[in-house]
Scaffold this motif. Structure first.
Motif, PDB file in Angstrom:
ATOM      1  N   THR A 247     -24.696   5.234  36.571  1.00 16.01           N
ATOM      2  CA  THR A 247     -24.137   5.866  35.371  1.00 16.01           C
ATOM      3  C   THR A 247     -24.815   5.359  34.107  1.00 16.01           C
ATOM      4  O   THR A 247     -25.138   6.135  33.196  1.00 16.01           O
ATOM      5  CB  THR A 247     -22.616   5.626  35.305  1.00 16.01           C
ATOM      6  OG1 THR A 247     -22.015   6.112  36.514  1.00 16.01           O
ATOM      7  CG2 THR A 247     -22.005   6.354  34.119  1.00 16.01           C
ATOM      8  N   VAL A 248     -25.057   4.043  34.026  1.00 12.19           N
ATOM      9  CA  VAL A 248     -25.722   3.467  32.841  1.00 12.19           C
ATOM     10  C   VAL A 248     -27.135   4.017  32.718  1.00 12.19           C
ATOM     11  O   VAL A 248     -27.585   4.364  31.624  1.00 12.19           O
ATOM     12  CB  VAL A 248     -25.741   1.927  32.933  1.00 12.19           C
ATOM     13  CG1 VAL A 248     -26.570   1.332  31.797  1.00 12.19           C
ATOM     14  CG2 VAL A 248     -24.331   1.364  32.891  1.00 12.19           C
ATOM     15  N   GLU A 273     -15.220   5.936  34.539  1.00 12.53           N
ATOM     16  CA  GLU A 273     -16.615   6.134  34.152  1.00 12.53           C
ATOM     17  C   GLU A 273     -16.755   7.323  33.209  1.00 12.53           C
ATOM     18  O   GLU A 273     -17.534   7.298  32.257  1.00 12.53           O
ATOM     19  CB  GLU A 273     -17.481   6.339  35.385  1.00 12.53           C
ATOM     20  CG  GLU A 273     -17.588   5.102  36.263  1.00 12.53           C
ATOM     21  CD  GLU A 273     -18.560   5.297  37.416  1.00 12.53           C
ATOM     22  OE1 GLU A 273     -19.231   6.340  37.443  1.00 12.53           O
ATOM     23  OE2 GLU A 273     -18.629   4.412  38.275  1.00 12.53           O
ATOM     24  N   VAL A 274     -15.992   8.386  33.487  1.00 12.43           N
ATOM     25  CA  VAL A 274     -16.065   9.577  32.648  1.00 12.43           C
ATOM     26  C   VAL A 274     -15.518   9.267  31.249  1.00 12.43           C
ATOM     27  O   VAL A 274     -16.092   9.679  30.237  1.00 12.43           O
ATOM     28  CB  VAL A 274     -15.290  10.743  33.293  1.00 12.43           C
ATOM     29  CG1 VAL A 274     -15.309  11.953  32.382  1.00 12.43           C
ATOM     30  CG2 VAL A 274     -15.880  11.092  34.649  1.00 12.43           C
ATOM     31  N   VAL A 275     -14.422   8.524  31.195  1.00 14.05           N
ATOM     32  CA  VAL A 275     -13.826   8.153  29.899  1.00 14.05           C
ATOM     33  C   VAL A 275     -14.824   7.347  29.075  1.00 14.05           C
ATOM     34  O   VAL A 275     -14.953   7.545  27.866  1.00 14.05           O
ATOM     35  CB  VAL A 275     -12.517   7.356  30.107  1.00 14.05           C
ATOM     36  CG1 VAL A 275     -12.064   6.709  28.803  1.00 14.05           C
ATOM     37  CG2 VAL A 275     -11.422   8.274  30.639  1.00 14.05           C
ATOM     38  N   GLU A 276     -15.569   6.462  29.747  1.00 15.63           N
ATOM     39  CA  GLU A 276     -16.580   5.669  29.039  1.00 15.63           C
ATOM     40  C   GLU A 276     -17.627   6.577  28.405  1.00 15.63           C
ATOM     41  O   GLU A 276     -18.037   6.388  27.261  1.00 15.63           O
ATOM     42  CB  GLU A 276     -17.240   4.695  30.022  1.00 15.63           C
ATOM     43  CG  GLU A 276     -18.266   3.788  29.360  1.00 15.63           C
ATOM     44  CD  GLU A 276     -19.020   2.928  30.364  1.00 15.63           C
ATOM     45  OE1 GLU A 276     -20.054   2.365  29.979  1.00 15.63           O
ATOM     46  OE2 GLU A 276     -18.568   2.839  31.526  1.00 15.63           O
ATOM     47  N   THR A 277     -18.058   7.600  29.161  1.00 18.91           N
ATOM     48  CA  THR A 277     -19.038   8.553  28.633  1.00 18.91           C
ATOM     49  C   THR A 277     -18.462   9.317  27.436  1.00 18.91           C
ATOM     50  O   THR A 277     -19.123   9.487  26.411  1.00 18.91           O
ATOM     51  CB  THR A 277     -19.451   9.549  29.735  1.00 18.91           C
ATOM     52  OG1 THR A 277     -20.014   8.829  30.826  1.00 18.91           O
ATOM     53  CG2 THR A 277     -20.461  10.546  29.209  1.00 18.91           C
ATOM     54  N   THR A 303     -13.174  14.950  37.160  1.00 18.98           N
ATOM     55  CA  THR A 303     -13.020  13.620  37.736  1.00 18.98           C
ATOM     56  C   THR A 303     -12.455  13.706  39.156  1.00 18.98           C
ATOM     57  O   THR A 303     -12.015  14.758  39.611  1.00 18.98           O
ATOM     58  CB  THR A 303     -12.087  12.752  36.870  1.00 18.98           C
ATOM     59  OG1 THR A 303     -10.770  13.300  36.917  1.00 18.98           O
ATOM     60  CG2 THR A 303     -12.561  12.717  35.432  1.00 18.98           C
ATOM     61  N   SER A 304     -12.446  12.560  39.829  1.00 18.64           N
ATOM     62  CA  SER A 304     -11.979  12.505  41.216  1.00 18.64           C
ATOM     63  C   SER A 304     -10.490  12.820  41.325  1.00 18.64           C
ATOM     64  O   SER A 304     -10.009  13.188  42.398  1.00 18.64           O
ATOM     65  CB  SER A 304     -12.263  11.119  41.809  1.00 18.64           C
ATOM     66  OG  SER A 304     -11.678  10.109  41.004  1.00 18.64           O
ATOM     67  N   ASP A 337     -23.577  13.909  38.255  1.00 22.85           N
ATOM     68  CA  ASP A 337     -23.079  12.620  38.731  1.00 22.85           C
ATOM     69  C   ASP A 337     -21.677  12.817  39.322  1.00 22.85           C
ATOM     70  O   ASP A 337     -20.720  12.971  38.581  1.00 22.85           O
ATOM     71  CB  ASP A 337     -23.043  11.641  37.559  1.00 22.85           C
ATOM     72  CG  ASP A 337     -22.657  10.228  37.963  1.00 22.85           C
ATOM     73  OD1 ASP A 337     -22.723   9.920  39.162  1.00 22.85           O
ATOM     74  OD2 ASP A 337     -22.291   9.450  37.076  1.00 22.85           O
ATOM     75  N   SER A 338     -21.523  12.877  40.604  1.00 24.40           N
ATOM     76  CA  SER A 338     -22.509  12.643  41.633  1.00 24.40           C
ATOM     77  C   SER A 338     -22.433  13.800  42.626  1.00 24.40           C
ATOM     78  O   SER A 338     -21.352  14.297  42.906  1.00 24.40           O
ATOM     79  CB  SER A 338     -22.217  11.300  42.293  1.00 24.40           C
ATOM     80  OG  SER A 338     -22.072  11.325  43.657  1.00 24.40           O
TER      81      SER A 338
END
Length: 586
Positions: A247-248, A273-277, A303-304, A337-338
């Motif tokens: 992701t990074v 991870e999505v929230v971080e983006t 999201t999942s 992703d992904s």
């Protein structure tokens, strides 16, 4: 438009339903489950006589046998027009910020909003004249969108040559107001709007020719650009275990890659991870424009924790939007992703359809589905002679980091570059964690091919000596082999690795990469050092590594950059003179 038909549910199996249809049904058409006041969006995925099996893009809790179904006769489609940039959509192109504003952060089932508001006014400037001849994909005008000219094009589905019978003057208009009228050879008239609708599973082919990807897409990641390049309009995949930095790496690529538009499809990834983006992108300054990075980004977020079936739609929605901006002559980078989560969704649906399973219970058509997705990448020459491209980079999350599993293997058969992430490298904090010993690319880099091959050979030799040293120890290694080992480690630490927290080192321009790579190749990798002993060699490469880290942090072409370069050259020359002196006196 096909008339709406009815049906009723006769079977519910999680998010798949079987429907008895009154009349006929169409493969891939959209249908709605009528559940009280809710209308749940579905898609026909298989037809058996008068029964249709559908995947429901919503939670199917409380659905009952006998519930009414309404078939629309329309394929699953997206709205294409000005206003897409900077938006965050779900897999069905619902604007998530607008949904959250209306219903709170727990999204309500069966709520669908327009992706592009009809009442927003855009300043239209015509590029064509009345009486002119056009065909599908031709630009007839534009509106400003963020930092781009958003071209308004003849609808992609029209076939043949059309005459412009009317075209709007320069001025403000919304998405529902026609800006032009076209007349075909059959005399039938067609209105052109700022917006058009396109089915997501059909590629947009309104261009003159598809070109072979040859020009490098500069990502400013040294290990990618110099060793395992990506072509503009090409495809690549990033498989790797959990926590290896996929992701990074995608976020750094989206920020610095030489692309006009970046589309991110978060397909079934964890919400964290999505929230971080979502939190990061609006606050990042775009190095190309000086404005927020989100101004040239579209995020498709599934999201999942969202319905499994919507993972498939999110991938196709993203690639359709990418093709739309490609038709404007822009270079688009799509990051998925992904794709493993998408494949897992296909596996679940295949199981519910009771299809004969393939390897690891994935459907037998897994390879063809993945191939058809990556085939929508490419560089094309448009009708006006300009060139646009869609580059697709997909991450794969193989269980346990096993690259032999079906999704990774199916992806490797169709992509042009493979950037394999290694658990060992990520554990050793060697970022990006792309393993140079297993990765490959079919595309050409701007680095000389011969020099690149020799750098690969140095890395392989270094790894071979390192493995040998684990068995027999450093003492059992010859001085020549030990120097080869140190050369490979030096090249890895100073060139292949980058510091994402250093404002200079996080992105390296093409010009700087060529210069520094040549310097390392000519002055260090190719050089035959003759050290007095292994300790002297180790001390030399340690000092060299420290100087190079300072060099990587110095701005390109600055006085500091030149001073450190001289310091490194002096250090190398000193080592050579000392070795020569020892040989002479010996």
């Amino acid at each position: 438009m096909t008339s709406k038909r009815k049906g009723r549910i006769v079977k519910v199996n999680s998010n798949m339903i079987t429907v008895l249809v009154d009349g006929y049904s169409i493969q891939n058409e959209v249908a709605y489950v009528i559940h009280g006041k809710e209308r749940l969006k579905s898609e026909v995925i298989r037809i058996r006589q008068n029964h249709a099996e559908m995947q429901v893009y919503e939670n199917t809790a409380s659905l009952k046998i006998g519930a009414e179904i309404e078939l629309t006769g329309e394929l699953l489609s997206v709205e294409l027009g000005p206003g897409l940039l900077g938006q965050i959509f779900d897999g069905l192109q619902n604007p998530l910020p607008a949904l959250a504003e209306r219903h709170g952060f727990f999204l309500k089932r069966g709520e669908y909003l327009e992706a592009l508001p009809d009442d927003t006014k855009w300043e239209f400037t015509p590029l064509a004249e009345k009486g002119g001849s056009v065909r599908a994909g031709d630009k007839i005008g534009y509106v400003p969108e963020k930092v781009f000219k958003h071209y308004i094009m003849v609808p992609f589905g029209l076939r043949g040559i059309f005459e412009i019978t009317q075209i709007a003057r320069k001025g403000m208009c919304n998405l529902k107001e026609p800006v032009a009228e076209l007349k075909g050879a059959d005399g039938k008239k067609h209105s052109v709007f700022l917006q058009q609708i396109w089915p997501v599973k059909m590629p947009i082919c309104a261009y003159r020719e598809k070109l072979k990807p040859t020009r490098p897409l500069v990502t400013k990641m040294r290990i990618i650009d110099s060793m395992f390049p990506v072509a503009r309009g090409g495809t690549y995949c990033i498989p790797g275990p959990f926590g290896a930095g996929k992701t990074v790496l995608q976020q750094l690529t989206s920020r610095h890659a030489d692309a006009d538009i970046v589309i991110i499809a978060a397909c079934g990834e964890r919400a964290g991870e999505v929230v971080e983006t979502l939190k990061t992108f609006p606050n990042i300054t775009d190095p190309r424009t000086g404005k927020p990075l989100s101004d040239r980004t579209v995020i498709i977020c599934n999201t999942s924790s969202m319905p499994v079936a919507a993972r498939e739609s999110s991938v196709y929605t993203a690639v359709t939007i990418a093709e739309y901006y490609r038709q404007m002559g822009l270079n688009v980078l799509l990051l998925a992703d992904s794709t493993s989560r998408w494949a897992q969704a296909m596996r679940e649906m295949s199981g519910r359809l009771e299809e004969i399973p393939g390897e690891e219970a994935f459907p037998a058509y897994l390879e063809s589905r993945i191939a058809s997705f990556y085939e929508r990448a490419g560089e094309v020459r448009l009708n006006d002679g300009s060139v646009g491209s869609v580059t697709i980079g997909g991450t794969v999350s193989p269980a346990g980091g096993n690259f032999e599993e079906p999704v990774t293997q199916a992806t490797l058969k169709v992509v042009g570059a493979f950037h394999g992430l290694s658990r060992e490298r990520s554990d050793a904090r060697r970022y990006p964690a792309i393993d140079p010993l297993i990765s490959w690319s079919k595309y050409k880099s701007f680095i000389d091919e011969g020099k690149m091959e020799e750098a690969h050979a140095v890395m392989r030799k270094s790894n071979s000596v390192a493995q040998m040293m684990k068995v027999i120890g450093e003492e059992g290694t010859s001085p020549e082999d030990y120097v080869s080992y140190l050369k490979g480690e030096f090249f890895d630490f100073t060139y292949l690795q980058q510091n994402a927290f250093d404002p200079v080192d996080e992105a390296t321009s093409e010009e700087r990469q060529e210069y520094v790579f040549s310097f390392i190749y000519e002055r260090i990798l190719k050089e035959k050092f003759d050290f007095e002993n292994k300790e002297t060699a180790l001390n030399f490469f340690h000092r060299l590594r420290q100087s190079f880290r300072g060099w990587n942090s110095a701005s390109w072409g600055s006085a500091e950059f030149k001073d450190i370069e001289k310091e490194i050259s002096d250090l190398v020359d000193s080592a050579k003179r000392k070795a020569k002196s020892e040989i002479t006196h010996g």
